[in-house]
Motif scaffolding. Structure first.
Motif, PDB file in Angstrom:
ATOM      1  N   GLY A 109      -6.099 -19.754  11.570  1.00  0.00           N
ATOM      2  CA  GLY A 109      -7.324 -19.312  11.206  1.00  0.00           C
ATOM      3  C   GLY A 109      -7.497 -18.700  10.050  1.00  0.00           C
ATOM      4  O   GLY A 109      -8.513 -18.811   9.342  1.00  0.00           O
ATOM      5  N   ASP A 116      -7.580 -21.505   7.720  1.00  0.00           N
ATOM      6  CA  ASP A 116      -8.995 -22.124   7.779  1.00  0.00           C
ATOM      7  C   ASP A 116     -10.100 -21.576   7.144  1.00  0.00           C
ATOM      8  O   ASP A 116     -10.966 -22.044   6.499  1.00  0.00           O
ATOM      9  CB  ASP A 116      -9.380 -22.403   9.237  1.00  0.00           C
ATOM     10  N   THR A 117      -9.977 -20.095   7.378  1.00  0.00           N
ATOM     11  CA  THR A 117     -11.277 -19.243   6.732  1.00  0.00           C
ATOM     12  C   THR A 117     -10.794 -18.961   5.219  1.00  0.00           C
ATOM     13  O   THR A 117     -11.659 -18.096   4.736  1.00  0.00           O
ATOM     14  CB  THR A 117     -11.288 -18.188   7.544  1.00  0.00           C
ATOM     15  N   LYS A 118      -9.689 -19.381   4.816  1.00  0.00           N
ATOM     16  CA  LYS A 118      -9.537 -19.229   3.441  1.00  0.00           C
ATOM     17  C   LYS A 118      -9.176 -17.510   3.136  1.00  0.00           C
ATOM     18  O   LYS A 118      -9.421 -17.138   1.941  1.00  0.00           O
ATOM     19  CB  LYS A 118     -10.184 -19.460   2.526  1.00  0.00           C
ATOM     20  N   THR A 119      -8.683 -17.016   4.096  1.00  0.00           N
ATOM     21  CA  THR A 119      -8.455 -15.470   3.794  1.00  0.00           C
ATOM     22  C   THR A 119      -6.878 -15.153   3.790  1.00  0.00           C
ATOM     23  O   THR A 119      -6.602 -13.902   3.853  1.00  0.00           O
ATOM     24  CB  THR A 119      -9.169 -14.639   5.271  1.00  0.00           C
TER      25      THR A 119
END
Length: 150
Positions: free
Chosen positions: A62, A65-68
């Motif tokens: 996750g 995918d969220t580039k965090t």
């Protein structure tokens, strides 16, 4: 004693491999470092609290995918506590995001590694954001060459 010195150096190799896998965003390499048990846990600096390797994988995916997920983690101050089968690292880290010009997030992270089947594996990570005032004081001490805890 030299045997134990090599043994604990191998734990540091696992931590360095973790940092490298973060930089690469390689979920398979990240998960290969975890102990193969459901008691593994990860408390992420962003607030995620994951238990078991499947939950940890899903949480990390996750973040990717969220580039965090940080694109790099730089350890600034490392404290090591070791015993025969366990090593605990208490680390002050600078987490860099995708934008290389953005200021890094300062994070306190504890890593618990256990020696399992001849290899060091991550059993627990607990990361907490450093308060802004503390981060400023920490940066000032480094600029003045005093180190982290002087």
């Amino acid at each position: 004693m030299p045997r134990f010195a090599r043994l604990f150096e191998a734990a540091a190799d696992t931590l360095n491999a973790y940092y490298q896998a973060i930089a690469e965003g390689n979920i398979d390499a990240l998960m290969a470092m975890w102990i193969d048990e459901e008691f593994a846990s990860f408390i992420h600096a962003g607030g995620g609290h994951w238990h078991g390797v499947d939950d940890i994988r899903a949480g990390l995916v996750g973040l990717i995918d969220t580039k965090t997920l940080p694109t790099s983690i730089e350890p600034l101050d490392v404290r090591v506590y070791d015993s025969l089968g366990t090593v605990v690292y208490a680390v002050v880290e600078a987490h860099r995001a995708i934008d290389p010009l953005a200021a890094p997030s300062m994070v306190y992270t504890s890593y618990v590694l256990v020696h399992e089947r001849g290899e060091w594996r991550i059993a627990h990570i607990h990361a907490s954001p450093m308060p802004d005032e503390t981060a400023s004081q920490f940066a000032a001490k480094f600029r003045h060459g005093q180190g982290a805890l002087h």
